[in-house]
Write a protein that holds these residues in place. Structure first.
Motif, short mmCIF file in Angstrom:
data_model
loop_
_atom_site.label_atom_id
_atom_site.label_comp_id
_atom_site.label_asym_id
_atom_site.label_seq_id
_atom_site.Cartn_x
_atom_site.Cartn_y
_atom_site.Cartn_z
N SER A 1 6.94 6.24 -5.49
CA SER A 1 7.72 6.32 -6.79
C SER A 1 7.83 5.00 -7.32
CB SER A 1 9.23 6.73 -6.33
OG SER A 1 9.77 5.84 -5.46
N ILE B 1 -2.61 8.46 -5.26
CA ILE B 1 -2.68 9.80 -6.31
C ILE B 1 -2.23 9.13 -7.79
CG2 ILE B 1 -1.19 11.72 -6.56
CD1 ILE B 1 -0.69 11.76 -3.61
N PRO C 1 1.06 10.23 6.13
CA PRO C 1 -0.10 9.73 6.49
C PRO C 1 -0.67 8.79 5.43
CG PRO C 1 -0.54 11.93 6.48
CD PRO C 1 0.97 11.73 5.92
N TYR D 1 9.84 2.48 -5.98
CA TYR D 1 11.15 1.96 -5.33
C TYR D 1 10.84 0.86 -4.61
CZ TYR D 1 15.65 1.66 -3.20
OH TYR D 1 16.96 1.14 -2.92
N VAL E 1 -3.82 8.09 3.74
CA VAL E 1 -5.14 8.90 3.70
C VAL E 1 -6.32 8.13 3.26
CG1 VAL E 1 -5.94 11.11 2.78
CG2 VAL E 1 -3.63 10.93 3.24
N GLU F 1 -1.82 2.81 -5.09
CA GLU F 1 -1.62 3.95 -4.92
C GLU F 1 -2.75 4.99 -4.85
OE1 GLU F 1 1.27 6.03 -3.61
OE2 GLU F 1 -0.11 7.48 -4.09
N GLY G 1 -5.77 2.24 -0.43
CA GLY G 1 -5.22 0.88 0.18
C GLY G 1 -5.67 0.71 1.27
N THR H 1 3.44 1.51 3.37
CA THR H 1 4.42 2.57 3.35
C THR H 1 4.14 4.03 3.69
OG1 THR H 1 4.52 3.13 0.98
CG2 THR H 1 6.11 1.20 1.89
N ALA H 2 2.74 3.92 4.29
CA ALA H 2 2.50 5.24 5.01
C ALA H 2 1.82 4.97 6.46
CB ALA H 2 1.21 5.86 3.78
N ILE I 1 0.99 -1.27 -0.04
CA ILE I 1 0.10 0.08 -0.10
C ILE I 1 0.80 1.26 -0.05
CG2 ILE I 1 -1.74 1.14 1.24
CD1 ILE I 1 -2.52 -1.77 0.25
#
Ligand code: SAH
Length: 211
Positions: free
Chosen positions: A87, A107, A204, A89, A206, A105, A133, A149-150, A83
């Motif tokens: 980028s 965005i 965060p 990566y 979101v 993602e 996510g 990863t948030a 999630i």
């Protein structure tokens, strides 16, 4: 300093920071981070720090990428949900160590740029989509591993539900700007075992998709 020297220095820093699994270090060494950062920051691609990637988001610090990846204990049979593609990566690192990665993602611009990178770099075992996510990816569940990863305010129930028994979830939990803890949650036949790993600082998680 030439790129190769910077990369060697980075790998040494990761070892010192506790990333000891050889396959994780090799994945980091062989994934070109400069391809995942804006042109302006290419020089800094092998510095051990987060960098801006646009849309107010950041590519995580390599040490954190290493520690999170190591905590997942991946192997080539794993089906992974990630999630926060950002980028792409971290996705690329997971793709080297797992069988297949599903990445979400919220965005659109970041999703589009990441999908282009996967194509350009010939990363074929990643399926990415735009979405919230926090809801996971129910059509593809269950997953052997889930990585967020948030930072979530609270543990997202949907992600726990989509974890296979014997699998694990690695997720930062805590308020934006406050203390966040990286957790490793293992699903057992009886329930969930939670283990705090380290303090972290993430953007965060979101709800809802952007724009
Ligand atoms: N792993 C990324 C860094 C991610 S930064 C990398 O290696 O570059 C966190 C990412 O999570 C951001 O791109 C942000 O847009 C995304 N995000 C935040 N909340 C989300 C949600 N509910 N669903 C999907 N992505 C989310």
């Amino acid at each position: 300093m030439i790129a190769e020297t910077r990369k060697i220095r980075l790998i040494m820093e990761l070892r010192q920071g506790g990333v000891t699994q050889t396959d994780v270090l090799t994945a980091i060494e062989t994934t070109p981070r400069e391809e995942f950062v804006p042109e302006l920051f290419r020089e800094s691609a092998y510095d051990n720090r987060p960098l801006p990637i646009g849309s107010d988001q950041t590519i995580s610090q390599p040490l954190i990428v290493g520690l999170m990846t190591q905590a997942l204990a991946l192997d080539k049979r794993c089906k992974v949900l990630e999630i926060g593609t950002g980028s792409g990566y971290q996705t690329a690192i997971l793709a080297r160590l797992a069988r297949r990665v599903y990445s979400v993602e919220r965005i659109r611009d970041l999703y589009v740029a990441a999908a282009q990178r996967f194509d350009r770099l010939g990363i074929a075992n990643v399926t990415a989509q735009i979405g919230d996510g926090g809801l996971g990816w129910p059509e593809q569940a269950p997953f052997d591993r889930i990585l967020v990863t948030a930072a979530a305010d609270t543990m997202p129930q949907a992600l726990l539900d989509q974890l296979r028994v014997g699998g694990c979830l690695v997720i930062p939990v805590g308020a934006e700007g406050g203390t966040q803890t990286l957790w490793r949650i293992v699903r057992t036949a009886e329930g969930f075992e939670e283990e705090p790993l380290t303090s972290v600082r993430f953007v965060p998680l979101v709800s809802g998709i952007a724009g």
